[in-house]
Motif scaffolding. Structure first.
Motif, PDB file in Angstrom:
ATOM      1  N   PRO A 161       0.815  -1.223   0.000  1.00  0.00           N
ATOM      2  CA  PRO A 161       0.000   0.000   0.000  1.00  0.00           C
ATOM      3  C   PRO A 161       0.845   1.267   0.000  1.00  0.00           C
ATOM      4  N   SER A 162       0.333   2.293  -0.674  1.00  0.00           N
ATOM      5  CA  SER A 162       0.981   3.599  -0.740  1.00  0.00           C
ATOM      6  C   SER A 162       0.184   4.611   0.063  1.00  0.00           C
ATOM      7  N   ARG A 163       0.827   5.735   0.340  1.00  0.00           N
ATOM      8  CA  ARG A 163       0.065   6.858   0.865  1.00  0.00           C
ATOM      9  C   ARG A 163      -0.960   7.264  -0.193  1.00  0.00           C
ATOM     10  N   ARG A 164      -2.187   7.460   0.239  1.00  0.00           N
ATOM     11  CA  ARG A 164      -3.291   7.663  -0.696  1.00  0.00           C
ATOM     12  C   ARG A 164      -3.028   8.825  -1.660  1.00  0.00           C
ATOM     13  N   SER A 165      -3.223   8.524  -2.939  1.00  0.00           N
ATOM     14  CA  SER A 165      -3.217   9.511  -4.023  1.00  0.00           C
ATOM     15  C   SER A 165      -1.869  10.175  -4.271  1.00  0.00           C
ATOM     16  N   THR A 166      -0.789   9.562  -3.787  1.00  0.00           N
ATOM     17  CA  THR A 166       0.517   9.983  -4.294  1.00  0.00           C
ATOM     18  C   THR A 166       0.531   9.706  -5.795  1.00  0.00           C
ATOM     19  N   VAL A 167       1.416  10.378  -6.498  1.00  0.00           N
ATOM     20  CA  VAL A 167       1.340  10.314  -7.955  1.00  0.00           C
ATOM     21  C   VAL A 167       2.737  10.279  -8.566  1.00  0.00           C
ATOM     22  N   GLY A 168       2.857   9.592  -9.689  1.00  0.00           N
ATOM     23  CA  GLY A 168       4.104   9.536 -10.442  1.00  0.00           C
ATOM     24  C   GLY A 168       3.796   9.456 -11.921  1.00  0.00           C
ATOM     25  N   ALA A 169       4.775   9.792 -12.751  1.00  0.00           N
ATOM     26  CA  ALA A 169       4.555   9.809 -14.200  1.00  0.00           C
ATOM     27  C   ALA A 169       5.729   9.192 -14.936  1.00  0.00           C
ATOM     28  N   GLU A 170       5.425   8.612 -16.093  1.00  0.00           N
ATOM     29  CA  GLU A 170       6.416   8.086 -17.024  1.00  0.00           C
ATOM     30  C   GLU A 170       6.096   8.687 -18.399  1.00  0.00           C
ATOM     31  N   TRP A 171       7.076   9.327 -19.028  1.00  0.00           N
ATOM     32  CA  TRP A 171       6.850  10.067 -20.275  1.00  0.00           C
ATOM     33  C   TRP A 171       7.833   9.564 -21.310  1.00  0.00           C
ATOM     34  N   GLU A 172       7.334   8.894 -22.354  1.00  0.00           N
ATOM     35  CA  GLU A 172       8.170   8.367 -23.423  1.00  0.00           C
ATOM     36  C   GLU A 172       8.415   9.440 -24.471  1.00  0.00           C
ATOM     37  N   LEU A 173       9.683   9.597 -24.854  1.00  0.00           N
ATOM     38  CA  LEU A 173      10.094  10.671 -25.747  1.00  0.00           C
ATOM     39  C   LEU A 173      10.811  10.109 -26.970  1.00  0.00           C
ATOM     40  N   ILE A 228      13.699   7.406 -25.385  1.00  0.00           N
ATOM     41  CA  ILE A 228      14.059   7.375 -23.974  1.00  0.00           C
ATOM     42  C   ILE A 228      12.789   7.647 -23.176  1.00  0.00           C
ATOM     43  N   GLU A 229      12.841   7.301 -21.925  1.00  0.00           N
ATOM     44  CA  GLU A 229      11.701   7.554 -21.040  1.00  0.00           C
ATOM     45  C   GLU A 229      12.201   8.300 -19.809  1.00  0.00           C
ATOM     46  N   ILE A 230      11.486   9.356 -19.444  1.00  0.00           N
ATOM     47  CA  ILE A 230      11.811  10.020 -18.192  1.00  0.00           C
ATOM     48  C   ILE A 230      10.698   9.733 -17.188  1.00  0.00           C
ATOM     49  N   ILE A 231      11.103   9.455 -15.965  1.00  0.00           N
ATOM     50  CA  ILE A 231      10.152   9.092 -14.925  1.00  0.00           C
ATOM     51  C   ILE A 231      10.351   9.991 -13.709  1.00  0.00           C
ATOM     52  N   THR A 232       9.319  10.104 -12.916  1.00  0.00           N
ATOM     53  CA  THR A 232       9.423  10.891 -11.691  1.00  0.00           C
ATOM     54  C   THR A 232       9.589   9.984 -10.485  1.00  0.00           C
ATOM     55  N   GLY A 233       9.918  10.616  -9.364  1.00  0.00           N
ATOM     56  CA  GLY A 233       9.826   9.926  -8.105  1.00  0.00           C
ATOM     57  C   GLY A 233       8.383   9.925  -7.625  1.00  0.00           C
ATOM     58  N   VAL A 234       8.190   9.520  -6.382  1.00  0.00           N
ATOM     59  CA  VAL A 234       6.850   9.547  -5.773  1.00  0.00           C
ATOM     60  C   VAL A 234       6.547  10.983  -5.369  1.00  0.00           C
ATOM     61  N   CYS A 235       5.481  11.547  -5.917  1.00  0.00           N
ATOM     62  CA  CYS A 235       5.138  12.948  -5.691  1.00  0.00           C
ATOM     63  C   CYS A 235       3.798  13.058  -4.968  1.00  0.00           C
ATOM     64  N   SER A 236       3.608  14.174  -4.296  1.00  0.00           N
ATOM     65  CA  SER A 236       2.333  14.435  -3.625  1.00  0.00           C
ATOM     66  C   SER A 236       1.411  15.282  -4.476  1.00  0.00           C
ATOM     67  N   HIS A 274       0.846   6.894 -12.464  1.00  0.00           N
ATOM     68  CA  HIS A 274       0.622   6.053 -11.289  1.00  0.00           C
ATOM     69  C   HIS A 274      -0.050   6.878 -10.195  1.00  0.00           C
ATOM     70  N   VAL A 275      -1.045   6.293  -9.535  1.00  0.00           N
ATOM     71  CA  VAL A 275      -1.660   6.948  -8.382  1.00  0.00           C
ATOM     72  C   VAL A 275      -1.725   5.936  -7.234  1.00  0.00           C
ATOM     73  N   GLY A 276      -1.299   6.369  -6.053  1.00  0.00           N
ATOM     74  CA  GLY A 276      -1.202   5.480  -4.908  1.00  0.00           C
ATOM     75  C   GLY A 276      -2.557   5.113  -4.315  1.00  0.00           C
ATOM     76  N   LEU A 277      -2.655   3.875  -3.877  1.00  0.00           N
ATOM     77  CA  LEU A 277      -3.835   3.384  -3.164  1.00  0.00           C
ATOM     78  C   LEU A 277      -3.393   2.839  -1.813  1.00  0.00           C
ATOM     79  N   ASP A 278      -4.195   3.133  -0.796  1.00  0.00           N
ATOM     80  CA  ASP A 278      -3.798   2.797   0.576  1.00  0.00           C
ATOM     81  C   ASP A 278      -4.292   1.439   1.044  1.00  0.00           C
ATOM     82  N   HIS A 279      -4.976   0.690   0.186  1.00  0.00           N
ATOM     83  CA  HIS A 279      -5.440  -0.640   0.573  1.00  0.00           C
ATOM     84  C   HIS A 279      -5.622  -1.491  -0.675  1.00  0.00           C
TER      85      HIS A 279
END
Length: 379
Positions: free
Chosen positions: A7-19, A60-68, A139-144
């Motif tokens: 489980p993640s902290r609810r609604s944290t968000v990350g992205a992957e962008w293909e270029l 190439i693909e650029i990705i983020t860390g876990v963001c709020s 990506h969006v985090g879910l807590d359960h």
């Protein structure tokens, strides 16, 4: 087979962008990913933590860390973009993102020399070699864990909305396909790609995955390439519907819409609500309509077969999600969806450029490169 969901902290968000990597003069794809990845690799590390290789050497693909927040997403992506630009500028290479390249031919592209890619191509042959496509994953985090499958099913109701807004692959091999998103229908030809099964219990997902391992279809869960899928190791639901998005503004808008939808569903599940779902045949039809017609699609809303223009439904959806956006601090980014509707998704902008330049697809590539630098043109 047990699949552990972290489980993640609810609604944290990350992205992957293909270029896509393109030659500045010709506009053709350039297979120079290895040179770029080597130059951005930190000393002593095997790879850059946020700039990654992909199936083809033109990508190439650029990705983020876990963001709020979505603001954190854009800042994270912008930092990686700046680094990539510092490397590619001396090489005469540019970046763009769209669902496909308007005129480069798939059979001229080079595959990254890695065992997992070689295995994919060996198995999928002609279809695998044709995957000259680019996407954005949110990506969006879910807590359960118990929220995952209900949220996935509910998100399928809005897959056509996201696909229509992001549609950016009208051209394939220098021809206008007549589709807003040719990528959507290309990608689903791969094994385990396309629309997900609508499982009701986690144990059903586990049984399906066990079957895929037993029969040799997959070697890891990540090889399940559904349009929307659980990402158990990250504790997220992953939205993979979208074509490549040409601008940071569009990435932020789509990320905000996805985050708001998932957070809204999560809140409603906490309140004991049963989330609405569509029959699989309606989900499939909606996908085709959004791929074919983009924002001109008329989508199916419910099991009774009621229909509505997707743009009307998006407008009402934005109003409904505004309190969610305030809670998540992404009101401005969510309003970016209105900007996409106002100036048109990328497939419309690409066709307009081609029309203005007597059908020149090189002009379309130039416009995509310009949008990566400057954003959606306010014309």
């Amino acid at each position: 087979m047990e699949i552990e969901f972290s489980p993640s902290r609810r609604s944290t968000v990350g992205a992957e962008w293909e270029l896509a990597l393109v030659d500045r003069r010709s506009g053709q794809l350039a297979s120079v990913a290895e040179r770029i990845l080597e130059q951005v690799r930190p000393d002593g590390e095997e790879e850059h933590p946020k700039i990654k290789q992909e199936l083809l050497l033109n990508t190439i693909e650029i990705i983020t860390g876990v963001c709020s927040t979505i603001a954190e997403i854009t800042a994270d992506l912008a930092e990686s973009l700046e680094l990539v630009h510092s490397v590619i500028d001396p090489l005469g290479v540019e970046l763009f993102s769209a669902g496909s390249h308007p005129f480069s031919q798939w059979y001229e592209q080079k595959v990254t020399d890695k065992a997992r890619y070689a295995k994919l191509i060996d198995r999928t042959q002609w279809w695998g070699r044709q995957m000259l496509i680019y996407g954005v994953h949110i990506h969006v985090g879910l807590d359960h864990r118990d929220k995952v499958l209900p949220v996935l099913d509910a998100l399928l109701n809005y897959a056509p909305h996201l696909q229509a807004l992001s549609a950016s692959s009208p051209y394939w091999g220098a021809e206008d396909t007549g589709y807003a998103s040719n990528r959507a229908l290309m990608f689903q030809q791969l094994p385990t790609a396309g629309l997900p099964f609508q499982f009701r219990k986690w144990s059903e997902l586990e049984a399906y995955t066990a079957d895929m391992f037993t029969t040799g279809v997959i070697d890891s869960f990540s090889e399940i390439r559904w349009d929307i899928r659980p990402a158990p190791q990250f504790g997220t639901i992953e939205m993979r519907v979208c074509d490549g998005l040409p601008t940071m503004e569009e990435v932020a808008a789509i990320a905000a819409l996805t985050q708001c939808l998932v957070d809204d569903f999560s809140e409603r599940l906490d309140d004991g609500e049963i989330l609405p779902t569509l029959p699989p045949w309606h989900v499939q039809e909606n996908k085709w309509r959004a791929a074919r017609y983009g924002t001109d699609a008329i989508i199916i809303l419910d099991a009774a077969g009621n229909e509505r223009p997707v743009t009307d439904d998006i407008t009402d959806l934005l109003t409904r999600l505004e309190p969610v956006a305030r809670r998540l601090d992404c009101v401005e980014e969510l309003r970016g969806v209105e900007t996409i509707l106002k100036y048109g998704p990328s497939y419309q902008r690409q066709r307009a450029v081609a029309k203005q330049h007597n059908g020149s697809l090189k002009a379309v590539v130039a416009s995509l490169i310009s949008e990566m630098h400057h954003g959606i043109p306010r014309v």
